[in-house]
Design a protein around this motif. Structure first.
Motif, PDB file in Angstrom:
ATOM      1  N   ASP A 202       0.847  -1.110   0.116  1.00 44.49           N
ATOM      2  CA  ASP A 202       0.071  -0.011   0.030  1.00 44.49           C
ATOM      3  C   ASP A 202       0.806   1.406   0.270  1.00 44.49           C
ATOM      4  O   ASP A 202       0.485   2.263  -0.553  1.00 44.49           O
ATOM      5  CB  ASP A 202      -0.885   0.116   1.241  1.00 44.49           C
ATOM      6  CG  ASP A 202      -1.945  -1.177   1.323  1.00 44.49           C
ATOM      7  OD1 ASP A 202      -2.315  -1.701  -0.004  1.00 44.49           O
ATOM      8  OD2 ASP A 202      -2.360  -1.683   2.267  1.00 44.49           O
ATOM      9  N   ILE A 205       2.273   1.714  -3.562  1.00 46.31           N
ATOM     10  CA  ILE A 205       1.320   2.060  -4.413  1.00 46.31           C
ATOM     11  C   ILE A 205       1.146   3.719  -4.270  1.00 46.31           C
ATOM     12  O   ILE A 205       0.983   4.426  -5.176  1.00 46.31           O
ATOM     13  CB  ILE A 205      -0.125   1.442  -4.161  1.00 46.31           C
ATOM     14  CG1 ILE A 205      -0.051   0.047  -4.555  1.00 46.31           C
ATOM     15  CG2 ILE A 205      -1.333   2.043  -4.796  1.00 46.31           C
ATOM     16  CD1 ILE A 205      -0.074  -0.055  -6.180  1.00 46.31           C
ATOM     17  N   ARG A 209       1.571   6.689  -7.083  1.00 45.66           N
ATOM     18  CA  ARG A 209       0.563   7.594  -7.166  1.00 45.66           C
ATOM     19  C   ARG A 209       1.154   9.015  -7.018  1.00 45.66           C
ATOM     20  O   ARG A 209       0.691   9.954  -7.731  1.00 45.66           O
ATOM     21  CB  ARG A 209      -0.478   7.430  -6.438  1.00 45.66           C
ATOM     22  CG  ARG A 209      -1.569   5.972  -6.786  1.00 45.66           C
ATOM     23  CD  ARG A 209      -2.632   5.843  -5.687  1.00 45.66           C
ATOM     24  NE  ARG A 209      -3.449   4.628  -6.202  1.00 45.66           N
ATOM     25  CZ  ARG A 209      -4.271   4.270  -5.419  1.00 45.66           C
ATOM     26  NH1 ARG A 209      -4.512   4.531  -4.236  1.00 45.66           N
ATOM     27  NH2 ARG A 209      -5.141   3.405  -5.917  1.00 45.66           N
ATOM     28  N   ILE A 222      -3.637   3.839 -11.410  1.00 47.57           N
ATOM     29  CA  ILE A 222      -3.609   2.834 -10.361  1.00 47.57           C
ATOM     30  C   ILE A 222      -4.855   2.801  -9.589  1.00 47.57           C
ATOM     31  O   ILE A 222      -4.825   3.815  -8.695  1.00 47.57           O
ATOM     32  CB  ILE A 222      -2.355   2.661  -9.731  1.00 47.57           C
ATOM     33  CG1 ILE A 222      -0.891   2.905 -10.459  1.00 47.57           C
ATOM     34  CG2 ILE A 222      -2.198   1.472  -8.663  1.00 47.57           C
ATOM     35  CD1 ILE A 222       0.299   3.127  -9.779  1.00 47.57           C
ATOM     36  N   GLN A 223      -5.721   1.986  -9.890  1.00 48.96           N
ATOM     37  CA  GLN A 223      -6.995   2.158  -9.129  1.00 48.96           C
ATOM     38  C   GLN A 223      -7.096   1.163  -8.041  1.00 48.96           C
ATOM     39  O   GLN A 223      -6.814  -0.110  -8.326  1.00 48.96           O
ATOM     40  CB  GLN A 223      -8.302   2.120 -10.176  1.00 48.96           C
ATOM     41  CG  GLN A 223      -8.251   3.369 -10.977  1.00 48.96           C
ATOM     42  CD  GLN A 223      -9.563   3.296 -11.907  1.00 48.96           C
ATOM     43  OE1 GLN A 223     -10.344   2.290 -11.695  1.00 48.96           O
ATOM     44  NE2 GLN A 223      -9.701   4.174 -12.962  1.00 48.96           N
ATOM     45  N   THR A 224      -7.683   1.519  -7.007  1.00 50.36           N
ATOM     46  CA  THR A 224      -8.049   0.405  -5.829  1.00 50.36           C
ATOM     47  C   THR A 224      -9.421  -0.293  -6.189  1.00 50.36           C
ATOM     48  O   THR A 224     -10.351   0.355  -6.342  1.00 50.36           O
ATOM     49  CB  THR A 224      -7.980   1.162  -4.494  1.00 50.36           C
ATOM     50  OG1 THR A 224      -6.910   1.910  -4.327  1.00 50.36           O
ATOM     51  CG2 THR A 224      -8.359   0.278  -3.382  1.00 50.36           C
ATOM     52  N   TYR A 230      -5.490  -4.116  -6.524  1.00 46.06           N
ATOM     53  CA  TYR A 230      -5.266  -3.004  -7.539  1.00 46.06           C
ATOM     54  C   TYR A 230      -5.322  -3.353  -9.016  1.00 46.06           C
ATOM     55  O   TYR A 230      -5.000  -4.377  -9.451  1.00 46.06           O
ATOM     56  CB  TYR A 230      -3.957  -2.296  -7.163  1.00 46.06           C
ATOM     57  CG  TYR A 230      -3.685  -2.054  -5.783  1.00 46.06           C
ATOM     58  CD1 TYR A 230      -4.107  -0.638  -5.401  1.00 46.06           C
ATOM     59  CD2 TYR A 230      -3.078  -2.690  -4.850  1.00 46.06           C
ATOM     60  CE1 TYR A 230      -4.015  -0.078  -4.208  1.00 46.06           C
ATOM     61  CE2 TYR A 230      -2.976  -1.978  -3.534  1.00 46.06           C
ATOM     62  CZ  TYR A 230      -3.406  -0.909  -3.010  1.00 46.06           C
ATOM     63  OH  TYR A 230      -3.332  -0.378  -1.867  1.00 46.06           O
TER      64      TYR A 230
END
Length: 239
Positions: A202, A205, A209, A222-224, A230
Motif C-alpha cells: 500500500d 502504491i 501515485r 492505479i485504481q483500488t 489494485y
C-alpha cells in the motif's frame, strides 16, 4: 553474493556497527562503516556502493532526512535498521524511499536475507529483463525503460523511482487491466522473503501515485478495487 558487493553501513553505535560489519564480511560483502550523514556523504563521494544500511537514530541529521535526501539524488537501495519498532516509523521510512526495514534487535541472518532480496530486486532491472524482446513499456505518453531502470513522463521528465517502486510499476505494466491482489504483488516484487510487512505494498502504491498521478487522491492509472486489490488501467504497449 560476490566480493564485488559493497555496502555502506551508517550506524553510530560502534559496537553494533562492528558486529554487523564482521558478520557481513564473513559472507563476502565489503562493508564500509560510518557514524553519521556527513561521513556517509564523504564515503559516497569516494566510491560506489551497491546498498546503504541506514540507522534512523543518528547524531546530527536523522536517518529519515538522510533517506529522503539519498532517494532524491540516486537510485541506491536502502535498508533501514533501527530500534524504533512502531508502525508509524516503519511506514515513514518506506515513504521516504527505503526498500526494506528491519527492527533491532534482529538476527544477522535475517539482515543478510533482506540485503540479498533487495539487491536481487535492484539488479533485476538490469540483469534478466534486458534479455526480453521488449525494452520499453509505453502508455499514454509515459515510457518505462526496462534496461535503464528509468521512467519518463509524457513531457519528457525523468521520474526517480526506488528499486521497489520500479519493480511494482514493472509488475503492473506486465499485467495491465487485471486486478492484482496484495499477495500477488508481494510475490511479484518481494518474493518469499517479504517478511511481515505486507502493508508495504500500500505504501509503494501511494508513492507511485504521488509520482505519477496528477491527482493521487483520485488516481487515473492505479485504481483500488475494494476488497480485491489494485488495477492498472492504461493500455500498455511493448516496444
Amino acid at each position: 553474493m560476490t566480493k564485488t558487493d559493497a555496502i555502506l553501513l551508517v550506524e553510530d553505535d560502534s559496537e553494533i556497527g562492528d558486529l554487523i560489519s564482521r558478520y557481513l564480511q564473513t559472507h563476502q560483502i565489503d562493508v564500509a562503516l560510518v557514524a553519521d550523514g556527513a561521513a556517509m556523504d564523504a564515503a559516497l563521494a569516494r566510491r560506489e556502493f551497491d546498498l546503504v544500511i541506514l540507522d534512523l537514530n543518528l547524531p546530527g541529521e536523522n536517518g529519515l532526512s538522510i533517506c529522503r535526501r539519498l532517494r532524491a539524488d540516486r537510485n541506491l537501495p536502502i535498508v533501514i535498521v533501527t530500534a524504533q519498532g512502531e508502525d508509524v516509523d516503519r511506514i515513514l521510512g518506506l515513504e521516504m524511499g527505503a526498500d526494506d526495514y528491519l527492527v533491532k534487535p534482529f538476527n544477522p541472518r535475517e539482515l543478510l536475507a533482506r540485503i540479498r532480496s533487495v539487491l536481487r530486486r535492484a539488479r533485476a532491472a538490469f540483469a534478466g529483463r534486458d534479455e526480453t524482446s521488449s525494452r520499453y513499456y509505453l502508455f499514454e505518453g509515459w515510457r518505462v525503460d526496462i534496461m535503464a531502470h528509468q521512467v519518463t513522463t509524457p513531457a519528457g521528465t525523468k521520474v526517480a523511482l526506488t528499486s521497489a517502486e520500479f519493480d511494482l510499476l514493472y509488475a503492473l505494466c506486465e499485467r495491465p487491466n487485471r486486478v492484482l491482489t496484495r499477495d500477488q504483488l508481494i510475490d511479484l516484487t518481494h518474493g518469499p522473503t517479504a517478511g511481515p510487512f505486507q502493508r508495504s505494498i500500500d505504501v509503494l502504491i501511494s508513492r507511485l501515485r504521488q509520482k505519477m498521478e496528477s491527482d493521487p487522491k483520485n488516481p487515473r492509472y492505479i485504481q483500488t478495487i475494494r476488497s480485491e486489490g489494485y488495477l492498472f488501467t492504461p493500455q500498455v504497449v511493448r516496444a
